[in-house]
Structure formats: structure tokens, C-alpha cells
Design a protein around this motif. Structure first.
Motif, mmCIF file in Angstrom:
data_model
loop_
_atom_site.group_PDB
_atom_site.id
_atom_site.type_symbol
_atom_site.label_atom_id
_atom_site.label_comp_id
_atom_site.label_asym_id
_atom_site.label_seq_id
_atom_site.Cartn_x
_atom_site.Cartn_y
_atom_site.Cartn_z
ATOM 1 N N ALA A 120 98.081 70.318 -5.396
ATOM 2 C CA ALA A 120 96.852 70.466 -4.606
ATOM 3 C C ALA A 120 95.927 69.338 -5.021
ATOM 4 O O ALA A 120 95.730 69.107 -6.210
ATOM 5 C CB ALA A 120 96.210 71.819 -4.868
ATOM 6 N N THR A 121 95.383 68.617 -4.058
ATOM 7 C CA THR A 121 94.547 67.495 -4.417
ATOM 8 C C THR A 121 93.463 67.292 -3.364
ATOM 9 O O THR A 121 93.465 67.918 -2.313
ATOM 10 C CB THR A 121 95.391 66.216 -4.602
ATOM 11 O OG1 THR A 121 94.570 65.196 -5.158
ATOM 12 C CG2 THR A 121 95.933 65.721 -3.281
ATOM 13 N N THR A 122 92.523 66.424 -3.714
ATOM 14 C CA THR A 122 91.429 66.119 -2.807
ATOM 15 C C THR A 122 91.586 64.692 -2.308
ATOM 16 O O THR A 122 91.841 63.783 -3.084
ATOM 17 C CB THR A 122 90.080 66.264 -3.542
ATOM 18 O OG1 THR A 122 90.021 67.563 -4.120
ATOM 19 C CG2 THR A 122 88.931 66.103 -2.574
ATOM 20 N N LEU A 123 91.423 64.501 -1.024
ATOM 21 C CA LEU A 123 91.563 63.175 -0.431
ATOM 22 C C LEU A 123 90.236 62.421 -0.535
ATOM 23 O O LEU A 123 89.207 63.015 -0.864
ATOM 24 C CB LEU A 123 92.019 63.323 1.027
ATOM 25 C CG LEU A 123 93.412 63.959 1.154
ATOM 26 C CD1 LEU A 123 93.722 64.311 2.595
ATOM 27 C CD2 LEU A 123 94.472 63.037 0.581
ATOM 28 N N PRO A 124 90.239 61.119 -0.254
ATOM 29 C CA PRO A 124 89.036 60.308 -0.458
ATOM 30 C C PRO A 124 87.799 60.817 0.298
ATOM 31 O O PRO A 124 86.681 60.596 -0.135
ATOM 32 C CB PRO A 124 89.444 58.929 0.065
ATOM 33 C CG PRO A 124 90.916 58.887 -0.057
ATOM 34 C CD PRO A 124 91.390 60.288 0.142
ATOM 35 N N GLY B 3 87.050 63.950 0.761
ATOM 36 C CA GLY B 3 86.695 65.285 0.309
ATOM 37 C C GLY B 3 87.570 66.367 0.921
ATOM 38 O O GLY B 3 87.479 67.531 0.542
ATOM 39 N N SER B 4 88.417 66.015 1.865
ATOM 40 C CA SER B 4 89.344 66.987 2.444
ATOM 41 C C SER B 4 90.358 67.405 1.376
ATOM 42 O O SER B 4 90.688 66.625 0.493
ATOM 43 C CB SER B 4 90.079 66.387 3.643
ATOM 44 O OG SER B 4 89.166 66.076 4.672
ATOM 45 N N ALA B 5 90.835 68.663 1.507
ATOM 46 C CA ALA B 5 91.790 69.161 0.529
ATOM 47 C C ALA B 5 93.172 69.221 1.150
ATOM 48 O O ALA B 5 93.312 69.481 2.345
ATOM 49 C CB ALA B 5 91.370 70.554 0.058
ATOM 50 N N VAL B 6 94.180 68.952 0.336
ATOM 51 C CA VAL B 6 95.549 69.059 0.817
ATOM 52 C C VAL B 6 96.398 69.708 -0.263
ATOM 53 O O VAL B 6 96.204 69.467 -1.446
ATOM 54 C CB VAL B 6 96.131 67.668 1.214
ATOM 55 C CG1 VAL B 6 96.132 66.719 0.036
ATOM 56 C CG2 VAL B 6 97.525 67.809 1.787
ATOM 57 N N THR B 7 97.304 70.588 0.161
ATOM 58 C CA THR B 7 98.276 71.187 -0.747
ATOM 59 C C THR B 7 99.666 70.797 -0.248
ATOM 60 O O THR B 7 99.945 70.895 0.946
ATOM 61 C CB THR B 7 98.149 72.724 -0.745
ATOM 62 O OG1 THR B 7 96.799 73.068 -1.024
ATOM 63 C CG2 THR B 7 99.039 73.326 -1.808
ATOM 64 N N LEU B 8 100.497 70.318 -1.170
ATOM 65 C CA LEU B 8 101.846 69.867 -0.817
ATOM 66 C C LEU B 8 102.869 70.708 -1.557
ATOM 67 O O LEU B 8 102.674 71.013 -2.737
ATOM 68 C CB LEU B 8 102.036 68.404 -1.233
ATOM 69 C CG LEU B 8 101.153 67.367 -0.546
ATOM 70 C CD1 LEU B 8 101.061 66.115 -1.399
ATOM 71 C CD2 LEU B 8 101.724 67.032 0.810
ATOM 72 N N PHE C 230 99.419 71.730 3.712
ATOM 73 C CA PHE C 230 98.324 72.459 4.344
ATOM 74 C C PHE C 230 97.049 71.665 4.120
ATOM 75 O O PHE C 230 96.736 71.291 2.984
ATOM 76 C CB PHE C 230 98.198 73.862 3.732
ATOM 77 C CG PHE C 230 97.216 74.730 4.468
ATOM 78 C CD1 PHE C 230 97.568 75.349 5.655
ATOM 79 C CD2 PHE C 230 95.939 74.917 3.971
ATOM 80 C CE1 PHE C 230 96.662 76.155 6.335
ATOM 81 C CE2 PHE C 230 95.029 75.713 4.645
ATOM 82 C CZ PHE C 230 95.388 76.333 5.833
ATOM 83 N N PHE C 231 96.340 71.381 5.204
ATOM 84 C CA PHE C 231 95.150 70.538 5.132
ATOM 85 C C PHE C 231 93.900 71.356 5.392
ATOM 86 O O PHE C 231 93.883 72.217 6.278
ATOM 87 C CB PHE C 231 95.211 69.426 6.185
ATOM 88 C CG PHE C 231 96.310 68.437 5.962
ATOM 89 C CD1 PHE C 231 96.100 67.301 5.195
ATOM 90 C CD2 PHE C 231 97.566 68.636 6.523
ATOM 91 C CE1 PHE C 231 97.114 66.375 4.988
ATOM 92 C CE2 PHE C 231 98.583 67.725 6.318
ATOM 93 C CZ PHE C 231 98.360 66.593 5.556
ATOM 94 N N GLU C 232 92.854 71.086 4.622
ATOM 95 C CA GLU C 232 91.523 71.593 4.946
ATOM 96 C C GLU C 232 90.642 70.365 5.086
ATOM 97 O O GLU C 232 90.208 69.775 4.103
ATOM 98 C CB GLU C 232 91.005 72.513 3.849
ATOM 99 C CG GLU C 232 91.780 73.814 3.784
ATOM 100 C CD GLU C 232 91.271 74.735 2.686
ATOM 101 O OE1 GLU C 232 90.138 75.214 2.782
ATOM 102 O OE2 GLU C 232 92.021 74.922 1.723
ATOM 103 N N VAL C 233 90.432 69.984 6.329
ATOM 104 C CA VAL C 233 89.776 68.704 6.614
ATOM 105 C C VAL C 233 88.272 68.917 6.755
ATOM 106 O O VAL C 233 87.833 69.780 7.513
ATOM 107 C CB VAL C 233 90.347 68.090 7.905
ATOM 108 C CG1 VAL C 233 89.607 66.806 8.259
ATOM 109 C CG2 VAL C 233 91.828 67.818 7.738
ATOM 110 N N VAL C 234 87.498 68.141 6.013
ATOM 111 C CA VAL C 234 86.047 68.234 6.161
ATOM 112 C C VAL C 234 85.641 67.447 7.401
ATOM 113 O O VAL C 234 86.251 66.422 7.732
ATOM 114 C CB VAL C 234 85.313 67.682 4.919
ATOM 115 C CG1 VAL C 234 85.650 68.499 3.691
ATOM 116 C CG2 VAL C 234 85.649 66.225 4.690
ATOM 117 N N PRO C 235 84.619 67.923 8.121
ATOM 118 C CA PRO C 235 84.192 67.203 9.318
ATOM 119 C C PRO C 235 83.769 65.786 8.961
ATOM 120 O O PRO C 235 83.242 65.538 7.879
ATOM 121 C CB PRO C 235 82.982 68.009 9.809
ATOM 122 C CG PRO C 235 83.140 69.357 9.190
ATOM 123 C CD PRO C 235 83.840 69.133 7.882
ATOM 124 N N GLY C 236 84.021 64.866 9.867
ATOM 125 C CA GLY C 236 83.645 63.484 9.615
ATOM 126 C C GLY C 236 83.579 62.730 10.927
ATOM 127 O O GLY C 236 84.112 63.183 11.941
#
Lengths: 337, 182
Positions: free
Chosen positions: A124-128, A130-135, A167-173
């Protein structure tokens, strides 16, 4: 010294080298633009990738082989220029290294971040942004450092390339968030969703399950229309390279299964499920019976369970048996006892 | 006694920085030519050891980086020649050595990505065009350095480059015309 840094090279998707630009000016305007575009496209990450060995180890090997620098002149200096050489030697390496470092940094920046999850592991990590992704295990995710072409230069979109399941949790941008798979793009503006994309014979499709928000799935192949998902639980996938909506919604809570490392399969062929389980648990799974080939199954485990639990359930449902073999399990016809 | 003012340690440190700065680009260049990782690693190392040994013989008016790429290129082609000879010997021994054209699983895995296609298209370019492109686009060499490394004029480097870009443009257009729209 001729090896001082020069600025007319661009391994970065940045400006064309001056000499090339001048040469392209001789071409027709349309050609000039297209050739310039090719040059830029070549600078996109991932095109010149080779797994580069560890530089520390390589340097250690070289250092061990370096004789002492040639002794101070065993031959007489031929001239004042010759006498000054050792000083130049230091300057030469230093200047060459400085020239290279400018390039080296840019090349490093232009290389994608490449996350590979070992089979059986989970990340589980955070993308540049701020969105979160679990692989899950066996998956791979690549994206540009900082989602930017160069430090400070943003790309058109927030772009990641996926092989496997995430699984992605994308922050609005302001910029669209795009997941590229081997055969499709999944485009979103702020949402939670799952992508499965295994380009393997037993599972060759990109599947999207929406948890909330909205996503658009478009195939890379020409011809078909994209599919837009707007309701939680709705699904879409590529079928023979074209995007298609799935008739029935996922009958369970995908986001929850991801949060608690559960597992589910919605009406999926047994071979495909076994491929996913192999990657996820890091165990080898061999299907040694044709009896169940092609049969589709639906499974749902909201919480993490041992692999054996899932195998047990599959075998019960299909009238099969399984037994441990080296490095994993073999699925066989039920032994008559 | 060191009358030059530079301690051997300082010279060696500078050389190490050069190695660290250039190793990766040289490795990729060698890998592009040989397609063999361990061999590329070895030959880049060899080249640095030789550069160190010949440091007093280096022409001060030439670029060290161009020289490094030139040396790596020669070594890489030498390696390929040796491999070909070995392959020919093997073929004589067993008349029908199976020639596997199946890409390795890794290559298959990534084959769908545009980047992998582009790499393949680059590998299909004529040798000199490919080299000009690799040196200037991926090796980070200036036109002048690439010209030095290839033993040709800057103008010829440019012509090779343009022809390479034209060939790639045609391939990319056939694959997805939108990629070249600004």
C-alpha cells in the motif's frame, strides 16, 4: 578542455538539441513538427530500459582492478605542458563527471518509478498527488517521478501503468488520473476503483470495478466506444480488446475486500482465479484436471483468509480435490476413497 | 613526492565520480548493442580500467565522454563478433541448433507497452542511425561528442538522426497516429 558541460543535448523530453533543430528547419513544417514529436516521445520513460546492475558493486569491481595512477613522470616531461599533466588529470575527470552529472540527474528523473510486488506480498503506498494505491502480489505499477516530465514540469495527466491488480483511491485534481494497462486506459477524476489487468493466456483482459465516483474505460484498440461507470459496484472490462460494460454489478463490497486484504472473484473462470491466487499468495497452483476447465466461479472473502480455505471452497464447489506439491498445490479430480 | 599538487586519492575520487556518473548510460548503450546484461556490465568495467591505465595518453582536446562511448561501442561490437563466431562453431557441431525466436517471458510481459515497441523499432533501425539516436537521445551526448564517438562529422550525425526519426515516425503513425499530435 573540451569536455565541459554542453547544453545542446536533451535526454529528457525537453528541448531538441540545437543542431537537430537547425537541421529540421530544412524540412517541411509538417515533417518538422512530426519529427520533433518523435524526438520527444522517445524521451518518455521506459523506452530505453534495461535492468542496470548496482553501480556500487560495479565500482568496487573496477576499483579493485585499478593500478595506482601511473607514477609521477618516469619519463622526463617533454615540455611545460607535459609537466602540468597530473594536475590536468584531476581536472579532466572532474569536468567529465560534472558534465555527466547534469545528464545523469535528468536521466534519473526521466526514469519511471517502478513498483514491483513480489508474489505473496502486498503493498500500500501513496502516489505523488496524494492518491492511495494498494497492490497485490505479482503486480507492477509504474509512474513518472512526481507525475512530472521534469522537476517542475507537469505532464498532461497523472499517469500510471499497471500490470496485475490494484485498488485506487484517487484524490480530486485538475489533471485527469489515468491507469494504463496492456490493452486499455481507465480515466478518472477522483474516485475509488479496482483494476485487474493480467495479460496472461488464462486471464487476458482489463477489468474495472467501481467503488465510488466515476471512471471511463477505453480500449487501446480502435473501433469501440469507451464505457463510463458511475455507480458503485458497476463493472466493465475489455473483451477481445474492446471495452464492454458488464451486465450485473459486483455482488459484494469491493472496497471493503481491499481494505482488509480479502479476495473475491465475480463469475470468473477457474484458470483465471488460480492465476490470481498464485500471484497473491506466492504459491504455485497446478490444475491437473480438465474436468473443471472453463467453469466460472463467484467467490467473496471480505477478510484475509489462508489460501487453503479458498482452495477448499473451490474444490467443494466443483467436486475436486487438492494436495500439496513442491512450491504449492495441485488441483486434481477427487480421489475415490 | 607529489609535485603536481593533486594527491593520488583526489584523482581517484574524481575518477570514481566519473564512473558513477557515466556507468548507467554506458551500460544501457552496451546493452542495446549486445542484448546481454552481464557482458555489458563486464565490458563497461573493462573500459574504465583501460581508461585509467591510459590516462596520460588521452588527447586533451577530445571529450572523455565521447571516448568512453567509443570504447564501449568497440568492445560491444567485439563481443558480438565473438558470440557470432561461437554460434557458428556450435552450428557446425550440431547441424540443426534450434534457433529460438520466442521472446523471453519478460519481453512478452511488457511487449504490450508502447515503450517496448519503440525499443524494438529502434533495434530494427540501420546500425549507424540507431547509434546516432542512442548516443544523442539516451546517452546524453552532444552532437559533437556523438560525432567524435562515431568517427563522423556532426552533420552526418544529424542526417542519421533525421533518417532514424523519419523511420520511427512512420512506425508510430501506423501504430497510433494520435501519439504524434501536439
Amino acid at each position: 578542455m573540451s569536455d565541459a558541460p554542453e547544453r545542446d543535448h536533451a535526454p529528457d523530453g525537453g528541448a531538441l538539441p540545437e543542431a537537430l533543430r537547425a537541421r529540421l528547419d530544412e524540412e517541411a513544417p509538417a515533417d518538422r513538427a512530426a519529427l520533433g514529436a518523435v524526438w520527444h516521445l522517445l524521451g518518455e520513460p521506459g523506452h530505453a530500459d534495461a535492468p542496470v546492475p548496482d553501480v556500487d558493486r560495479a565500482w568496487a569491481a573496477v576499483e579493485a582492478r585499478l593500478a595506482r595512477p601511473p607514477a609521477q613522470p618516469s619519463r622526463r616531461p617533454r615540455s611545460s605542458r607535459g609537466a602540468a599533466r597530473p594536475a590536468r588529470r584531476l581536472g579532466r575527470w572532474t569536468a567529465a563527471a560534472a558534465a555527466a552529472l547534469v545528464v545523469g540527474f535528468v536521466v534519473w528523473w526521466s526514469r519511471p518509478v517502478d513498483l514491483r510486488v513480489a508474489p505473496g506480498a502486498r503493498l500500500a503506498t501513496t502516489l505523488p498527488d496524494g492518491s492511495a494505491v494498494t497492490l497485490v502480489g505479482g503486480s507492477e505499477l509504474r509512474y513518472r517521478r512526481g507525475f512530472s516530465l521534469l522537476p517542475g514540469v507537469l505532464g498532461r495527466d497523472r499517469h500510471v501503468a499497471l500490470r496485475g491488480e490494484a485498488f485506487f483511491e484517487v484524490v480530486p485534481g485538475a489533471r485527469p488520473f489515468v491507469v494504463e494497462t496492456f490493452d486499455a486506459y481507465v480515466e478518472v477524476l477522483g474516485t475509488r476503483f479496482e483494476v485487474q489487468a493480467w495479460d496472461e493466456p488464462s486471464l487476458h483482459a482489463t477489468q474495472v470495478v467501481l467503488a465510488s465516483g466515476a471512471v471511463r474505460l477505453s480500449a487501446k484498440a480502435e473501433g469501440g466506444a469507451p464505457v463510463v461507470l458511475r455507480e458503485g459496484g458497476h463493472r466493465a472490462q475489455t473483451v477481445r480488446g474492446q471495452a464492454a460494460a458488464m451486465p450485473e454489478a459486483a455482488p459484494f463490497d469491493v472496497a471493503r475486500a481491499w481494505q482488509s486484504a480479502g479476495f473475491y472473484a465475480a463469475n470468473q473462470p477457474l484458470e483465471a482465479i488460480l492465476l490470481r491466487l498464485e500471484q497473491r499468495y506466492g504459491e504455485r497452483l497446478v490444475l491437473s484436471t480438465g474436468a473443471a476447465a472453463g467453469a466460472a466461479l463467484t467467490l467473496y472473502y471480505p477478510e484475509a483468509v489462508p489460501l487453503e480455505t479458498i482452495l477448499e471452497d473451490i474444490c467443494t464447489a466443483r467436486g475436486l480435490g487438492y494436495r500439496p506439491v513442491r512450491g504449492g498445490y495441485e488441483i486434481v479430480d477427487r480421489q475415490p476413497d | 613526492m607529489n609535485w603536481s599538487g593533486d594527491s593520488p586519492a583526489a584523482v581517484r575520487d574524481a575518477f570514481e565520480r566519473l564512473f558513477r556518473a557515466e556507468y548507467e548510460a554506458l551500460y544501457r548503450y552496451a546493452f542495446f548493442i549486445t542484448g546481454n546484461g552481464p557482458a555489458s556490465d563486464d565490458l563497461v568495467q573493462d573500459v574504465f580500467v583501460r581508461l585509467w591505465e591510459m590516462q596520460d595518453a588521452i588527447d586533451e582536446d577530445k571529450s572523455v565522454r565521447a571516448l568512453l562511448f567509443l570504447m564501449v561501442r568497440n568492445e560491444a561490437y567485439n563481443y558480438n563478433r565473438t558470440q557470432r563466431r561461437r554460434a557458428e562453431l556450435l552450428r557446425e557441431e550440431s547441424d540443426h541448433l534450434p534457433v529460438s525466436s520466442a521472446p523471453s517471458p519478460d519481453i512478452q510481459l511488457a511487449a504490450a507497452h508502447l515503450g517496448i515497441r519503440i525499443r524494438r523499432w529502434i533495434s530494427l533501425l540501420p546500425e549507424r542511425q540507431r547509434e546516432a539516436l542512442l548516443l544523442t537521445r539516451y546517452g546524453g551526448l552532444s552532437h559533437r561528442e556523438a560525432a567524435e564517438a562515431m568517427g563522423i562529422s556532426s552533420r552526418t550525425v544529424n542526417n542519421h538522426l533525421v533518417r532514424a526519426l523519419e523511420a520511427l515516425r512512420d512506425r508510430i503513425r501506423a501504430y497510433d497516429p494520435d501519439l504524434l499530435n501536439p
